[in-house]
Design a protein around this motif. Structure first.
Motif, PDB file in Angstrom:
ATOM      1  N   UNK A 214       6.433  -9.019  -6.657  1.00 59.44           N
ATOM      2  CA  UNK A 214       7.128  -9.856  -7.579  1.00 59.44           C
ATOM      3  C   UNK A 214       8.850 -10.138  -7.076  1.00 59.44           C
ATOM      4  N   UNK A 215       9.075 -11.496  -6.758  1.00 61.12           N
ATOM      5  CA  UNK A 215      10.321 -11.950  -6.364  1.00 61.12           C
ATOM      6  C   UNK A 215      11.583 -11.784  -7.568  1.00 61.12           C
ATOM      7  N   UNK A 216      12.402 -10.938  -7.543  1.00 59.26           N
ATOM      8  CA  UNK A 216      13.545 -10.628  -8.337  1.00 59.26           C
ATOM      9  C   UNK A 216      14.642 -11.345  -8.012  1.00 59.26           C
ATOM     10  N   UNK A 217      15.220 -11.442  -6.765  1.00 59.42           N
ATOM     11  CA  UNK A 217      16.422 -12.342  -6.532  1.00 59.42           C
ATOM     12  C   UNK A 217      15.902 -13.087  -5.160  1.00 59.42           C
ATOM     13  N   UNK A 218      16.750 -14.180  -4.932  1.00 61.11           N
ATOM     14  CA  UNK A 218      16.741 -15.022  -3.791  1.00 61.11           C
ATOM     15  C   UNK A 218      17.846 -15.556  -3.581  1.00 61.11           C
ATOM     16  N   UNK A 219      18.378 -15.382  -2.340  1.00 58.57           N
ATOM     17  CA  UNK A 219      19.711 -16.059  -2.063  1.00 58.57           C
ATOM     18  C   UNK A 219      19.567 -16.471  -0.541  1.00 58.57           C
ATOM     19  N   UNK A 220      19.778 -17.791  -0.394  1.00 57.15           N
ATOM     20  CA  UNK A 220      19.581 -18.581   0.881  1.00 57.15           C
ATOM     21  C   UNK A 220      21.054 -19.042   1.066  1.00 57.15           C
ATOM     22  N   UNK A 221      22.030 -18.270   1.308  1.00 53.59           N
ATOM     23  CA  UNK A 221      23.468 -18.640   1.175  1.00 53.59           C
ATOM     24  C   UNK A 221      23.809 -19.243   2.823  1.00 53.59           C
ATOM     25  N   UNK A 222      24.918 -19.792   2.986  1.00 55.89           N
ATOM     26  CA  UNK A 222      25.302 -20.093   4.199  1.00 55.89           C
ATOM     27  C   UNK A 222      25.289 -19.011   5.246  1.00 55.89           C
ATOM     28  N   UNK A 223      26.121 -17.781   4.970  1.00 49.78           N
ATOM     29  CA  UNK A 223      26.341 -16.629   5.504  1.00 49.78           C
ATOM     30  C   UNK A 223      24.978 -15.489   5.413  1.00 49.78           C
ATOM     31  N   UNK A 224      23.944 -15.729   5.021  1.00 46.19           N
ATOM     32  CA  UNK A 224      22.984 -14.806   4.758  1.00 46.19           C
ATOM     33  C   UNK A 224      21.767 -15.126   3.964  1.00 46.19           C
ATOM     34  N   UNK A 225      20.893 -14.414   4.276  1.00 44.34           N
ATOM     35  CA  UNK A 225      19.545 -14.874   3.441  1.00 44.34           C
ATOM     36  C   UNK A 225      19.138 -13.315   2.889  1.00 44.34           C
ATOM     37  N   UNK A 226      18.762 -13.578   1.641  1.00 39.78           N
ATOM     38  CA  UNK A 226      18.255 -11.925   0.970  1.00 39.78           C
ATOM     39  C   UNK A 226      17.173 -12.598  -0.121  1.00 39.78           C
TER      40      UNK A 226
ATOM     41  N   UNK B  27       0.874  -1.408  -0.074  1.00 44.28           N
ATOM     42  CA  UNK B  27       0.081  -0.031   0.008  1.00 44.28           C
ATOM     43  C   UNK B  27       0.791   1.135   0.019  1.00 44.28           C
ATOM     44  N   UNK B  28       1.943   1.290   0.801  1.00 46.95           N
ATOM     45  CA  UNK B  28       2.753   2.632   0.894  1.00 46.95           C
ATOM     46  C   UNK B  28       3.567   2.749  -0.050  1.00 46.95           C
ATOM     47  N   UNK B  29       3.849   1.491  -0.909  1.00 48.16           N
ATOM     48  CA  UNK B  29       5.263   1.638  -1.862  1.00 48.16           C
ATOM     49  C   UNK B  29       4.639   2.176  -3.135  1.00 48.16           C
ATOM     50  N   UNK B  30       5.775   3.127  -3.799  1.00 52.77           N
ATOM     51  CA  UNK B  30       5.534   3.787  -4.964  1.00 52.77           C
ATOM     52  C   UNK B  30       5.625   2.838  -5.960  1.00 52.77           C
ATOM     53  N   UNK B  31       5.159   3.033  -7.064  1.00 50.90           N
ATOM     54  CA  UNK B  31       5.475   2.095  -8.387  1.00 50.90           C
ATOM     55  C   UNK B  31       6.799   1.477  -8.492  1.00 50.90           C
ATOM     56  N   UNK B  32       7.854   2.193  -8.248  1.00 50.05           N
ATOM     57  CA  UNK B  32       9.220   1.724  -8.322  1.00 50.05           C
ATOM     58  C   UNK B  32       9.728   1.178  -6.810  1.00 50.05           C
ATOM     59  N   UNK B  33       8.933   0.968  -6.102  1.00 53.05           N
ATOM     60  CA  UNK B  33       9.535   0.671  -4.772  1.00 53.05           C
ATOM     61  C   UNK B  33      10.373  -0.800  -4.860  1.00 53.05           C
ATOM     62  N   UNK B  34      11.374  -0.823  -4.136  1.00 51.58           N
ATOM     63  CA  UNK B  34      12.101  -2.137  -3.823  1.00 51.58           C
ATOM     64  C   UNK B  34      11.896  -2.453  -2.341  1.00 51.58           C
TER      65      UNK B  34
END
Length: 382
Positions: free
Chosen positions: A363-375, A315-322
């Motif tokens: 929409x999910x653009x990138x997904x990283x579930x690495x040993x040292x981080x989740x993003x 709701x609060x996100x602008x059209x180009x929100x990340x």
């Protein structure tokens, strides 16, 4: 969900109190004061506090309990001598013929004090010393401050009833409203209690993670002048990196539901990088379509209703929100640390997170579930 009831004796929880709590799905835990002593109470495992009697003398644990409850915003209902203790801590007899107790205008919008008072209430004759900011809800001629609210989570009621059916009905309604309020806030109460207790040492304990926060936030690539939110900001470790991206003319808001964490953030200089705001991330005080970047670390999968949160963020996100979801540990690392296997039902597993985002407008653009981080990096869909 447990509500601690402090009473003078071990005769049991009063029926009116137990009935009100039970109707709201709450369990009463009696703490008697047979010897005037108050045993230690862990507020991290309770959702509310009803004080029907104050410890005597006052130095036997009562002030500490009340002070901790106020700091963690644990809902408190203090009656009789309990209200005296509440007023005394926050700030550092008349007979049946006395004047009537009346509600103040502020009571009309209070969640507990709705509807008229019985006519035969006796005001407490002793003067009350309330702290600045206390809201008086009921008063009487020559005897002000008969009932009051401190912040949004603690109430004191000083006046006494005539013990007739009308007064008992009103007292029962008060207890039911308090029980319903405790039940509705239980998730937030436990979160505040958990983090309030740890806020003073949080930054030092996890200082080694700060570079990871900065590196993750930098991947949002926000433009100068943009508005960025750090949701569930804690001590605001991502705020400097967000400020660096949006520049002097951008806006950075660090939002957290635990005031003690925001106090710690301010102590560590995060107000130099943005504004700090105590708010619920599912009801953001932010205009529609006004935000260009949302950073959230270790928050989404701990919320009671993640879809509602994601919908509010859209709701609060602008059209180009990340939207960037982050954790300084990968899912497998965290599961191993807690001695359990990976849970296929984990919201942050890609096969769960992707549809959850899509169902709420992301929409999910990138997904990283690495040993040292989740993003996970997402943008508004369509």
């Amino acid at each position: 969900m447990v509500v601690v009831v402090v009473r003078q004796t071990s005769a049991g929880v009063p029926a009116a109190v137990g009935g009100a709590l039970g109707a709201a799905g709450l369990t009463a835990r009696l703490v008697p004061l047979d010897g005037g002593e108050l045993p230690p109470i862990d507020l991290g495992v309770v959702e509310g506090l009803i004080i029907l009697a104050a410890p005597h003398p006052a130095g036997t644990g009562g002030p500490t309990l009340v002070r901790d409850a106020l700091a963690a915003q644990v809902p408190v209902l203090a009656l009789g001598s309990g209200a005296e203790l509440l007023a005394e801590v926050a700030a550092t007899g008349s007979g049946p013929e006395g004047p009537a107790v009346e509600l103040t205008p502020a009571a009309s919008t209070d969640p507990l004090f709705a509807g008229p008072l019985p006519a035969a209430l006796r005001p407490h004759p002793a003067p009350a010393s309330l702290p600045p900011g206390a809201v008086v809800l009921a008063t009487a001629r020559d005897h002000p401050a008969q009932a009051f609210r401190l912040g949004g989570s603690a109430w004191g009621v000083r006046f006494a009833g005539a013990h007739d059916s009308e007064d008992e009905t009103w007292t029962g309604q008060l207890l039911f409203r308090f029980a319903e309020l405790v039940a509705s806030r239980a998730e937030h109460t436990s979160t505040r209690a958990f983090f309030t207790h740890r806020a003073d040492t949080w930054e030092e304990r996890f200082a080694y993670q700060t570079p990871a926060y900065e590196a993750a936030a930098s991947r949002m690539q926000l433009r100068p002048g943009a508005t960025a939110l750090d949701l569930g900001c804690g001590t605001g470790r991502a705020m400097p990196a967000l400020r660096e991206q949006v520049g002097a003319h951008g806006r950075v808001l660090g939002i957290d539901i635990t005031p003690a964490m925001l106090t710690a953030a301010a102590r560590h200089g995060r107000t130099r990088h943005g504004h700090l705001l105590a708010a619920d991330c599912t009801r953001l005080p932010v205009p529609h379509r006004s935000v260009h970047g949302i950073f959230s670390a270790g928050l989404l999968d701990h919320l009671p209703d993640p879809p509602t949160a994601l919908t509010e963020w859209a709701r609060v996100a602008a059209t180009d929100c990340v939207l960037l979801l982050f954790h300084p540990s990968g899912r497998a690392e965290r599961a191993a640390r807690h001695g359990r296997p990976l849970d296929p039902g984990d919201l942050l597993a890609e096969h769960n997170l992707r549809p959850a985002l899509e169902a709420t407008g992301w929409s999910l653009d990138e997904y990283e579930d690495a040993p040292g981080h989740f993003l996970a990096h997402a943008t508004l869909a369509g």
